[in-house]
Structures are given as C-alpha cells and as structure tokens.
Write a protein that holds these residues in place. Structure first.
Motif, PDB file in Angstrom:
ATOM      1  N   ALA A   8       0.867  -1.335   0.073  1.00 29.97           N
ATOM      2  CA  ALA A   8      -0.003  -0.577   0.339  1.00 29.97           C
ATOM      3  C   ALA A   8       1.226   0.547  -0.284  1.00 29.97           C
ATOM      4  N   ARG A   9       1.977   1.308   0.481  1.00 31.27           N
ATOM      5  CA  ARG A   9       2.726   2.588   1.293  1.00 31.27           C
ATOM      6  C   ARG A   9       3.342   2.765  -0.649  1.00 31.27           C
ATOM      7  N   GLU A  12       0.735   3.817  -2.881  1.00 37.58           N
ATOM      8  CA  GLU A  12       0.545   5.016  -2.466  1.00 37.58           C
ATOM      9  C   GLU A  12       1.559   6.233  -3.580  1.00 37.58           C
ATOM     10  N   ASP A  16       1.290   9.282  -8.489  1.00 37.61           N
ATOM     11  CA  ASP A  16       1.797  10.450  -7.862  1.00 37.61           C
ATOM     12  C   ASP A  16       1.306  11.237  -9.239  1.00 37.61           C
ATOM     13  N   ASN A  23      -4.127   6.288 -13.025  1.00 37.33           N
ATOM     14  CA  ASN A  23      -3.724   5.003 -11.953  1.00 37.33           C
ATOM     15  C   ASN A  23      -4.005   3.621 -11.717  1.00 37.33           C
ATOM     16  N   THR A  27      -1.845   1.487 -11.436  1.00 37.11           N
ATOM     17  CA  THR A  27      -2.110  -0.281 -10.350  1.00 37.11           C
ATOM     18  C   THR A  27      -2.508  -1.379 -11.036  1.00 37.11           C
ATOM     19  N   THR A 139      -7.762  -2.595   0.899  1.00 39.16           N
ATOM     20  CA  THR A 139      -6.755  -1.708   1.082  1.00 39.16           C
ATOM     21  C   THR A 139      -6.019  -1.123  -0.092  1.00 39.16           C
ATOM     22  N   VAL A 143      -6.106   3.013  -1.600  1.00 38.81           N
ATOM     23  CA  VAL A 143      -4.799   3.777  -1.705  1.00 38.81           C
ATOM     24  C   VAL A 143      -5.131   4.145  -2.856  1.00 38.81           C
ATOM     25  N   THR A 146      -8.491   6.802  -2.903  1.00 48.03           N
ATOM     26  CA  THR A 146      -7.668   8.025  -3.052  1.00 48.03           C
ATOM     27  C   THR A 146      -6.988   8.641  -3.866  1.00 48.03           C
ATOM     28  N   GLN A 147      -6.339   8.104  -4.443  1.00 47.68           N
ATOM     29  CA  GLN A 147      -5.068   8.973  -5.278  1.00 47.68           C
ATOM     30  C   GLN A 147      -5.789   9.502  -5.886  1.00 47.68           C
TER      31      GLN A 147
END
Length: 154
Positions: A8-9, A12, A16, A23, A27, A139, A143, A146-147
């Motif tokens: 997940a980190r 994220e 960018d 995205n 992903t 999760t 991400v 949200t991004q």
C-alpha cells in the motif's frame, strides 16, 4: 504471502498523479508485478447504467461488457460487496473470459454512493485468495481511489 501494508505504501508513492486513467494502468501493472499467481488484473467501469465496461488491465483480452446481473464482477457491482470465489467454475452465471482462471477476487469501487467500477483479479489456482488477500487488495483499492480524482472522471 504478501506484505500488503508495504504494498500500500509503494502504491501510494507510485500514484503521483490525480489522473484516474493513469492510476488505473499503474495499479494493474503494480498488482500483476507484486502479487503472485495471478493471470489477470484489471478495472471494469460503470460508464453505462447497470453495466461494467472494460478499463485498463493486465492479462489476456477480456470480456466486455458485463451486466450487473451476471458473473462475479456483476455480483460485486450489484451488491457493492467484495466477491471472493474459490472456484469460478462452480458459479452458475460465471462469465468465462479465460478458461484457465479458477479463482477470482472482485472489489467494488463506490464513489459518492454510486458504483464507479470494480477491480477484478483472476488466478489460475483454485482457492488462491484468502481473507488476508481480500483485506489487502481492498486496502490497495482504497489507496487507488484516494489518490485518483474519481468523482470528476467520466
């Protein structure tokens, strides 16, 4: 077993841009690279009423369109709940795009109380996805959502 908190980190940091199309592509590529034993990862988007339309993906060519009334992706969109299927061949209305797929995990993406789409993962292994995988992929979808600027994407 995947370290989903670490993934997940990483995702994220990778996402960018606020551009949903970019995205989605990133992903899918990231998931195919980092999650083992998958043969397909991609998005289906609700761009027509009660119908999912193929979006960015990694894997063999896919089925399109998918009505909310059919298949595992349709069930996820219809119910707005993640679908984790150990053996897709046991699902009466399963839509077979790749006969090699045995198990499937589909996470709905809901934006402003509307089904925006789903993230669909397929595996050639029966019972590939555990409850831990489900929580981890959910999760990663959070991400992604949200991004990305999903509310303004059409």
């Amino acid at each position: 077993m995947s370290d989903y908190a670490f993934l997940a980190r990483q995702l994220e940091a990778l996402l960018d841009t606020r551009d949903a199309l970019t995205n989605m592509a990133q992903t899918c590529a990231f998931i195919m690279q980092e999650i083992s034993e998958l043969n397909w990862a991609g998005f289906y988007l609700q761009r027509q009423p009660e119908t999912l339309i193929l979006g960015p993906f990694q894997g063999k060519p896919a089925c399109n369109p998918i009505p909310f009334s059919q298949g595992v992706c349709g069930a996820a969109a219809r119910s707005r709940q993640t679908q984790r299927v150990d053996d897709v061949h046991a699902v009466p209305d399963h839509i077979t795009c790749d006969a090699a797929s045995r198990s499937e995990l589909v996470v709905p993406i809901v934006v402003q109380d509307r089904v925006w789409g789903v993230l669909d993962l397929d595996s050639p292994l029966k019972s590939r996805f555990s409850a831990e995988d489900q929580a981890g992929i959910e999760t990663l979808v959070t991400v992604f959502a949200t991004q990305s600027d999903l509310a303004n994407w059409s």
